[in-house]
Scaffold this active site. Structure first.
Site, PDB file in Angstrom:
ATOM      1  N   LYS A 196     -16.883  -0.241   9.562  1.00  0.00           N
ATOM      2  CA  LYS A 196     -16.150  -0.888  10.864  1.00  0.00           C
ATOM      3  C   LYS A 196     -14.876  -0.582  10.732  1.00  0.00           C
ATOM      4  O   LYS A 196     -13.846   0.155   9.482  1.00  0.00           O
ATOM      5  CB  LYS A 196     -15.610  -2.763  10.679  1.00  0.00           C
ATOM      6  CG  LYS A 196     -15.477  -3.358  11.327  1.00  0.00           C
ATOM      7  CD  LYS A 196     -14.798  -4.925  10.961  1.00  0.00           C
ATOM      8  CE  LYS A 196     -14.603  -5.728  12.250  1.00  0.00           C
ATOM      9  NZ  LYS A 196     -14.028  -7.122  11.862  1.00  0.00           N
ATOM     10  N   GLU A 241      -5.592 -16.879  14.361  1.00  0.00           N
ATOM     11  CA  GLU A 241      -5.864 -16.505  13.837  1.00  0.00           C
ATOM     12  C   GLU A 241      -4.841 -16.662  12.336  1.00  0.00           C
ATOM     13  O   GLU A 241      -4.231 -16.359  12.379  1.00  0.00           O
ATOM     14  CB  GLU A 241      -6.124 -14.258  13.310  1.00  0.00           C
ATOM     15  CG  GLU A 241      -7.311 -14.483  11.813  1.00  0.00           C
ATOM     16  CD  GLU A 241      -8.384 -13.144  12.267  1.00  0.00           C
ATOM     17  OE1 GLU A 241      -7.843 -12.386  12.976  1.00  0.00           O
ATOM     18  OE2 GLU A 241      -9.017 -13.093  11.338  1.00  0.00           O
ATOM     19  N   GLU A 285     -20.667  -7.572  12.207  1.00  0.00           N
ATOM     20  CA  GLU A 285     -18.603  -7.470  12.432  1.00  0.00           C
ATOM     21  C   GLU A 285     -18.164  -8.377  11.848  1.00  0.00           C
ATOM     22  O   GLU A 285     -16.877  -8.541  10.981  1.00  0.00           O
ATOM     23  CB  GLU A 285     -18.607  -7.250  13.811  1.00  0.00           C
ATOM     24  CG  GLU A 285     -16.563  -7.090  14.420  1.00  0.00           C
ATOM     25  CD  GLU A 285     -16.533  -7.034  15.888  1.00  0.00           C
ATOM     26  OE1 GLU A 285     -17.272  -6.875  17.032  1.00  0.00           O
ATOM     27  OE2 GLU A 285     -15.526  -6.619  15.734  1.00  0.00           O
ATOM     28  N   GLU A 422     -13.302  -6.199  26.347  1.00  0.00           N
ATOM     29  CA  GLU A 422     -12.300  -7.123  25.410  1.00  0.00           C
ATOM     30  C   GLU A 422     -11.184  -6.580  25.573  1.00  0.00           C
ATOM     31  O   GLU A 422     -10.064  -7.847  25.220  1.00  0.00           O
ATOM     32  CB  GLU A 422     -13.404  -7.235  24.265  1.00  0.00           C
ATOM     33  CG  GLU A 422     -13.239  -7.473  23.756  1.00  0.00           C
ATOM     34  CD  GLU A 422     -13.730  -8.005  22.179  1.00  0.00           C
ATOM     35  OE1 GLU A 422     -14.628  -7.697  21.978  1.00  0.00           O
ATOM     36  OE2 GLU A 422     -12.864  -8.299  20.821  1.00  0.00           O
TER      37      GLU A 422
HETATM   38  C1  LIG Z   1      -7.444  -7.522  16.298  1.00  0.00           C
HETATM   39  C2  LIG Z   1      -7.313  -8.527  17.130  1.00  0.00           C
HETATM   40  O1  LIG Z   1      -7.992  -9.545  17.171  1.00  0.00           O
HETATM   41  C3  LIG Z   1      -9.401  -9.790  16.074  1.00  0.00           C
HETATM   42  C4  LIG Z   1      -9.387 -10.587  15.735  1.00  0.00           C
HETATM   43  C5  LIG Z   1     -10.394 -12.067  16.719  1.00  0.00           C
HETATM   44  C6  LIG Z   1     -11.565 -10.908  16.952  1.00  0.00           C
HETATM   45  C7  LIG Z   1     -11.293  -9.383  17.318  1.00  0.00           C
HETATM   46  C8  LIG Z   1     -12.843  -8.661  18.023  1.00  0.00           C
HETATM   47  O2  LIG Z   1     -13.836  -9.148  17.933  1.00  0.00           O
HETATM   48  O3  LIG Z   1     -13.077  -7.987  17.721  1.00  0.00           O
HETATM   49  C9  LIG Z   1     -10.871  -8.801  16.423  1.00  0.00           C
HETATM   50  O4  LIG Z   1     -10.971  -8.826  15.160  1.00  0.00           O
HETATM   51  C10 LIG Z   1      -6.358  -8.411  18.280  1.00  0.00           C
HETATM   52  O5  LIG Z   1      -6.464  -9.467  19.059  1.00  0.00           O
HETATM   53  O6  LIG Z   1      -5.680  -7.772  18.700  1.00  0.00           O
END
Ligand SMILES: C=C(O[C@H]1C=CC=C(C(=O)O)[C@@H]1O)C(=O)O
Length: 436
Positions: A196, A241, A285, A422
């Site tokens: 990843k 987070e 993930e 996204e």
């Molecule tokens: C790296 C980011 O999100 C991370 C945190 C939540 C979900 C994420 C995702 O689903 O990719 C990322 O790992 C960002 O918001 O810039």
């Protein structure tokens, strides 16, 4: 006869600055974010109205490079060693506190900092407090006195100016180029080079009027109540987070990874939430991110609790798979030391960490600065809260400019177009708060 001029090269004995802090309980002063005065750099760590805000500067520690966390922690301990503190409240976050923000990468050109505001106002569990901190040279005279009396609650401030007109431009990498570099990363993952990697992009916002950080914070807090609304040295955002929070010997971390965009239609969003909770790509993930946090925490803990499956965290723009990891610390270890051990988690870097960090360096085409680094605060016991600086922007030296960041976890099977969409959804909180 006049005294001889001082020898310009003679070493000057310069005593370490001494923190003098006083905390008192105050009546409810109204919303914390409403207290931030205009014209002073605002510090914030607020969620659902609770947390701390600060302004003014009593002391600052600036660090860079691989030793940035350790050096900051040593500096904080040195400041505290000579501190004179009177704390009438005795909660987590009372007494002297430092707000901090740390660069994502060891090699970043961005400085990391711990800043002790001159004024901090806090609110937790139905109590409010005010801490005033000053710095003087150490010595018997200042050590003998506590500043005082501390006056009552600071006043609510009027709203700042409305947001200006904002235009957005590509940052280091254009959208089509970012999509193709995500495609290259997917190929590298599918070849088995790594499991990843989290790739990020930036956007440049230019406002017709100087950006009012206090207004950004208020709008972010109103639209994203489940997040921590932060501001440290011009890095402003609303992160969902929590990298690590400590309270005496208890430690907690909220791990996020795996995302789906909201549509605004509640029934449809519920169906999407259910599909996210079943998506093997997103669950995989997410699992990498949880594992990275648990592995980093375990050496510090007598025990940890890791829920078997994630829940879905609903935000106004996106929904995430989320896991709350908790533990009991074995020793007295500071929240900042834990943040260092946990950074960078697989929610912002990848798995294995070294391979993901190398790929980020190779393909991302930008210095992340303090985006995706730990941001938060710590107190004199070492307790504190450190989020991951996400959904944020860095206000430039020119206050009309803000650099926004968003990233996405890339695993086998990730679709570059979907990842671009996204990332666009993750820009929404800051875009909206800027008025764009
Ligand atoms: C790296 C980011 O999100 C991370 C945190 C939540 C979900 C994420 C995702 O689903 O990719 C990322 O790992 C960002 O918001 O810039």
């Amino acid at each position: 006869m006049s005294a001889p001029a001082p020898d310009p090269v003679a070493p000057v004995a310069r005593p370490a600055p001494r923190l003098v802090a006083r905390t008192v309980e105050i009546d409810d002063p109204g919303p914390l974010l409403g207290l931030l005065p205009p014209g002073a750099e605002p510090f914030s760590w607020v969620r659902r109205g609770e947390g701390i805000v600060g302004w003014g500067e009593a002391a600052r520690l600036r660090t860079t490079g691989p030793g940035r966390f350790r050096e900051a922690e040593r500096g904080w301990r040195r400041l505290l060693a000579g501190a004179v503190v009177r704390d009438d409240v005795g909660l987590r976050g009372t007494g002297p506190v430092a707000f901090g923000s740390f660069a994502f990468a060891d090699a970043s050109s961005a400085a990391s900092s711990l800043v002790v505001p001159a004024t901090v106002v806090g609110h937790r569990e139905g109590r409010w407090w005010l801490t005033r901190t000053t710095t003087g040279e150490s010595g018997p005279s200042i050590g003998a006195t506590i500043p005082g009396p501390v006056s009552g609650a600071p006043p609510q401030q009027p709203d700042g100016p409305p947001p200006g007109t904002v235009v957005f431009a590509d940052g280091a990498v254009s959208s089509p180029d970012w999509e193709s570099l995500v495609g290259r990363a997917v190929a590298r993952v599918e070849r088995g080079e790594l499991d990843k990697v989290v790739l990020a992009r930036d956007l440049l916002a230019r406002s017709s009027t100087p950006v009012d950080v206090r207004g950004l914070l208020r709008r972010l807090a109103a639209a994203y109540p489940a997040t921590w609304t932060f501001s440290v040295d011009g890095l402003v955002g609303a992160t969902p987070e929590m990298l690590v929070r400590t309270q005496v010997r208890l430690v907690a971390s909220r791990v996020l990874a795996g995302t789906i965009r909201r549509t605004g239609d509640d029934a449809h969003d519920l169906a999407l939430a259910a599909s996210l909770a079943r998506s093997s790509k997103d669950l995989g993930e997410h699992e990498y991110a949880v594992r990275s946090v648990v592995e980093a925490l375990t050496p510090f803990c007598a025990g940890t609790n890791v829920p078997e499956s994630p829940f879905v965290l609903h935000l106004a723009n996106v929904m995430h798979l989320a896991t709350d990891v908790t533990g009991v610390l074995r020793d007295d270890v500071s929240s900042l030391r834990l943040a260092e051990a946990l950074h960078p988690s697989a929610a912002v870097c990848g798995t294995p960490t070294a391979a993901a960090a190398a790929l980020i360096d190779e393909v991302e085409g930008m210095d992340r600065g303090r985006y995706a680094g730990p941001v938060g605060w710590l107190d004199s016991d070492g307790d504190g809260e450190w989020g991951i600086a996400l959904r944020c922007g860095q206000v430039g030296d020119d206050p009309h400019e803000v650099r926004l960041f968003a990233g996405c976890g890339i695993v086998a099977g990730s679709d570059p177009a979907a990842e671009l969409a996204e990332s666009a959804a993750k820009f929404v909180p800051m875009r909206d708060a800027l008025g764009g």
